[in-house]
Design a protein around this motif. Structure first.
Motif, PDB file in Angstrom:
ATOM      1  N   LYS A 284      30.876  45.168  40.742  1.00 52.11           N
ATOM      2  CA  LYS A 284      31.806  44.572  39.786  1.00 52.11           C
ATOM      3  C   LYS A 284      32.710  43.631  40.565  1.00 52.11           C
ATOM      4  O   LYS A 284      33.189  43.980  41.646  1.00 52.11           O
ATOM      5  CB  LYS A 284      32.632  45.655  39.094  1.00 52.11           C
ATOM      6  N   PHE A 285      32.924  42.466  40.024  1.00 56.52           N
ATOM      7  CA  PHE A 285      33.765  41.491  40.712  1.00 56.52           C
ATOM      8  C   PHE A 285      34.465  40.623  39.677  1.00 56.52           C
ATOM      9  O   PHE A 285      34.187  40.711  38.476  1.00 56.52           O
ATOM     10  CB  PHE A 285      32.949  40.644  41.693  1.00 56.52           C
ATOM     11  N   VAL A 286      35.375  39.799  40.145  1.00 59.67           N
ATOM     12  CA  VAL A 286      36.206  39.031  39.212  1.00 59.67           C
ATOM     13  C   VAL A 286      36.378  37.600  39.698  1.00 59.67           C
ATOM     14  O   VAL A 286      36.391  37.338  40.904  1.00 59.67           O
ATOM     15  CB  VAL A 286      37.591  39.714  39.041  1.00 59.67           C
ATOM     16  N   TYR A 287      36.480  36.696  38.736  1.00 59.89           N
ATOM     17  CA  TYR A 287      36.840  35.302  39.013  1.00 59.89           C
ATOM     18  C   TYR A 287      38.127  35.009  38.248  1.00 59.89           C
ATOM     19  O   TYR A 287      38.178  35.156  37.025  1.00 59.89           O
ATOM     20  CB  TYR A 287      35.750  34.340  38.539  1.00 59.89           C
ATOM     21  N   ASN A 288      39.156  34.594  38.970  1.00 57.84           N
ATOM     22  CA  ASN A 288      40.403  34.165  38.340  1.00 57.84           C
ATOM     23  C   ASN A 288      40.553  32.664  38.558  1.00 57.84           C
ATOM     24  O   ASN A 288      40.675  32.202  39.697  1.00 57.84           O
ATOM     25  CB  ASN A 288      41.600  34.908  38.945  1.00 57.84           C
ATOM     26  N   PHE A 289      40.522  31.913  37.459  1.00 55.20           N
ATOM     27  CA  PHE A 289      40.628  30.456  37.534  1.00 55.20           C
ATOM     28  C   PHE A 289      42.014  29.994  37.101  1.00 55.20           C
ATOM     29  O   PHE A 289      42.565  30.488  36.110  1.00 55.20           O
ATOM     30  CB  PHE A 289      39.596  29.791  36.614  1.00 55.20           C
ATOM     31  N   ASP A 290      42.549  29.038  37.843  1.00 51.61           N
ATOM     32  CA  ASP A 290      43.753  28.335  37.405  1.00 51.61           C
ATOM     33  C   ASP A 290      43.278  27.245  36.445  1.00 51.61           C
ATOM     34  O   ASP A 290      42.616  26.290  36.864  1.00 51.61           O
ATOM     35  CB  ASP A 290      44.474  27.718  38.606  1.00 51.61           C
ATOM     36  N   ILE A 291      43.581  27.393  35.158  1.00 47.85           N
ATOM     37  CA  ILE A 291      43.037  26.452  34.175  1.00 47.85           C
ATOM     38  C   ILE A 291      43.872  25.179  34.053  1.00 47.85           C
ATOM     39  O   ILE A 291      43.629  24.361  33.172  1.00 47.85           O
ATOM     40  CB  ILE A 291      42.874  27.114  32.790  1.00 47.85           C
ATOM     41  N   THR A 292      44.830  24.999  34.957  1.00 45.81           N
ATOM     42  CA  THR A 292      45.533  23.717  35.004  1.00 45.81           C
ATOM     43  C   THR A 292      44.871  22.764  35.999  1.00 45.81           C
ATOM     44  O   THR A 292      45.058  21.554  35.920  1.00 45.81           O
ATOM     45  CB  THR A 292      47.011  23.896  35.398  1.00 45.81           C
TER      46      THR A 292
ATOM     47  N   ILE B 253      45.926  31.128  33.431  1.00 43.42           N
ATOM     48  CA  ILE B 253      44.868  31.782  34.205  1.00 43.42           C
ATOM     49  C   ILE B 253      43.758  32.273  33.283  1.00 43.42           C
ATOM     50  O   ILE B 253      44.026  32.878  32.245  1.00 43.42           O
ATOM     51  CB  ILE B 253      45.432  32.968  35.018  1.00 43.42           C
ATOM     52  N   LEU B 254      42.534  32.003  33.672  1.00 43.85           N
ATOM     53  CA  LEU B 254      41.360  32.537  32.990  1.00 43.85           C
ATOM     54  C   LEU B 254      40.735  33.583  33.903  1.00 43.85           C
ATOM     55  O   LEU B 254      40.314  33.271  35.017  1.00 43.85           O
ATOM     56  CB  LEU B 254      40.350  31.420  32.705  1.00 43.85           C
ATOM     57  N   SER B 255      40.707  34.839  33.453  1.00 43.69           N
ATOM     58  CA  SER B 255      40.124  35.928  34.244  1.00 43.69           C
ATOM     59  C   SER B 255      38.770  36.315  33.664  1.00 43.69           C
ATOM     60  O   SER B 255      38.649  36.534  32.457  1.00 43.69           O
ATOM     61  CB  SER B 255      41.044  37.151  34.248  1.00 43.69           C
ATOM     62  N   ILE B 256      37.761  36.403  34.533  1.00 46.11           N
ATOM     63  CA  ILE B 256      36.410  36.774  34.113  1.00 46.11           C
ATOM     64  C   ILE B 256      35.942  37.929  34.994  1.00 46.11           C
ATOM     65  O   ILE B 256      35.727  37.762  36.195  1.00 46.11           O
ATOM     66  CB  ILE B 256      35.437  35.588  34.248  1.00 46.11           C
ATOM     67  N   VAL B 257      35.813  39.109  34.400  1.00 43.58           N
ATOM     68  CA  VAL B 257      35.354  40.294  35.129  1.00 43.58           C
ATOM     69  C   VAL B 257      33.854  40.436  34.884  1.00 43.58           C
ATOM     70  O   VAL B 257      33.398  40.419  33.739  1.00 43.58           O
ATOM     71  CB  VAL B 257      36.093  41.561  34.664  1.00 43.58           C
ATOM     72  N   VAL B 258      33.088  40.583  35.963  1.00 46.14           N
ATOM     73  CA  VAL B 258      31.629  40.624  35.879  1.00 46.14           C
ATOM     74  C   VAL B 258      31.117  41.992  36.335  1.00 46.14           C
ATOM     75  O   VAL B 258      31.612  42.556  37.319  1.00 46.14           O
ATOM     76  CB  VAL B 258      30.992  39.523  36.755  1.00 46.14           C
ATOM     77  N   LYS B 259      30.126  42.495  35.611  1.00 48.54           N
ATOM     78  CA  LYS B 259      29.476  43.762  35.959  1.00 48.54           C
ATOM     79  C   LYS B 259      27.975  43.511  36.041  1.00 48.54           C
ATOM     80  O   LYS B 259      27.382  42.975  35.107  1.00 48.54           O
ATOM     81  CB  LYS B 259      29.784  44.813  34.886  1.00 48.54           C
TER      82      LYS B 259
END
Length: 278
Positions: A175-183, A155-161
């Motif tokens: 503030k929000f977040v994107y969680n990517f499945d990197i597979t 998982i790649l987590s990207i928290v944005v402000k």
């Protein structure tokens, strides 16, 4: 004469029987038993994670395209206010939480970044971030846009402000977040994320309540009556439901799941708090 001959033959036979087998001293030594070492059991190698294709295989999962400081004001009042802002930077917690809580900064920056994943979801996110970045070029006030990312096993987590503020006035932001499945390059919803950690909504509520209690807070802000209760109250647990779970910031760091909660404390500027729930 016959007796003498018979006795002689008997002695020869006895001697002959004794000489048929070697004496104890003459027996050959048996070769020592050499213990054969056991063959080591071959352990199965862990299966390597196959990651999704990157847009640029030579670059990291998140790419900084450019960063700007939008200085829209340069008056003397602004310079004085900049000094005041230096005192409003959150410094009471870890680096991530301090960054998350800090809104007013003397030199607000906007950063254009992109997700280096070749997928439809990543493309959609990249277009939105670019539009957000470009909109801040013309908006009034001090603009800020930044991120923090965490690379995990799958998982790649990207928290944005992002947001803006006007000196001596108000601020707005999110503030929000994107969680990517990197597979596979797909975005992971909060519902899917807690499922991966075998957690339910009630599990999250219990973990948050336990955490707040460990900090000495046992009253939610909507039920706080005394000034003491209002100063150290918490939010979230009583409001989290399946239909609003997606609006909360959940992310993965070092393969552990975290929830950004809120614990009121008059001693600190910025009261969002990072809570481990896995």
């Amino acid at each position: 004469m016959k007796k003498i001959l018979t006795s002689f033959l008997l002695m020869v036979m006895i001697v002959g029987c004794v000489q048929q087998g070697p004496t104890e001293a003459e027996k050959p030594e048996e070769p020592p038993v050499v213990e054969q070492p056991e063959k080591p059991v071959e352990q199965e190698k862990p299966e390597e994670t196959k990651y999704v294709k990157k847009i640029d295989e030579n670059k990291d999962w998140v790419i900084v395209e450019k960063t700007e400081v939008l200085d829209l004001y340069s008056t003397e009042e602004e310079k004085i206010f900049r000094k005041m802002l230096s005192d409003l930077v959150s410094t009471h917690s870890d680096d991530f939480t301090n960054w998350y809580n800090t809104i007013y900064t003397p030199n607000p920056e906007i950063t254009l970044f992109s997700i280096n994943i070749d997928s439809k979801d990543a493309d959609t996110v990249n277009k939105y971030i670019k539009e957000l970045y470009e909109s801040k070029q013309t908006e009034v006030g001090h603009q800020y846009l930044s991120y923090k990312c965490f690379f995990n096993d799958s998982i790649l987590s990207i928290v944005v402000k992002e947001g803006s503020f006007i000196p001596g006035s108000d601020w707005k932001g999110s503030k929000f977040v994107y969680n990517f499945d990197i597979t596979n390059g797909n975005l992971i919803s909060n519902t899917n994320l807690i499922d991966r950690y075998s957690l339910s909504i009630d599990d999250i509520k219990d973990k948050l309540l336990d955490f707040y209690a460990s900090k000495g807070s046992t009253v939610s802000c909507d039920k706080a009556e005394t000034e003491e209760e209002q100063n150290y109250c918490f939010t979230e647990p009583n409001h989290i439901k399946q239909d609003n779970l997606e609006r909360y910031v959940l992310f993965v760091e070092n393969n552990d799941l975290y929830f950004m909660g809120f614990l009121n404390n008059p001693l600190y500027f910025g009261n969002s708090i990072k809570i481990k729930i896995s």
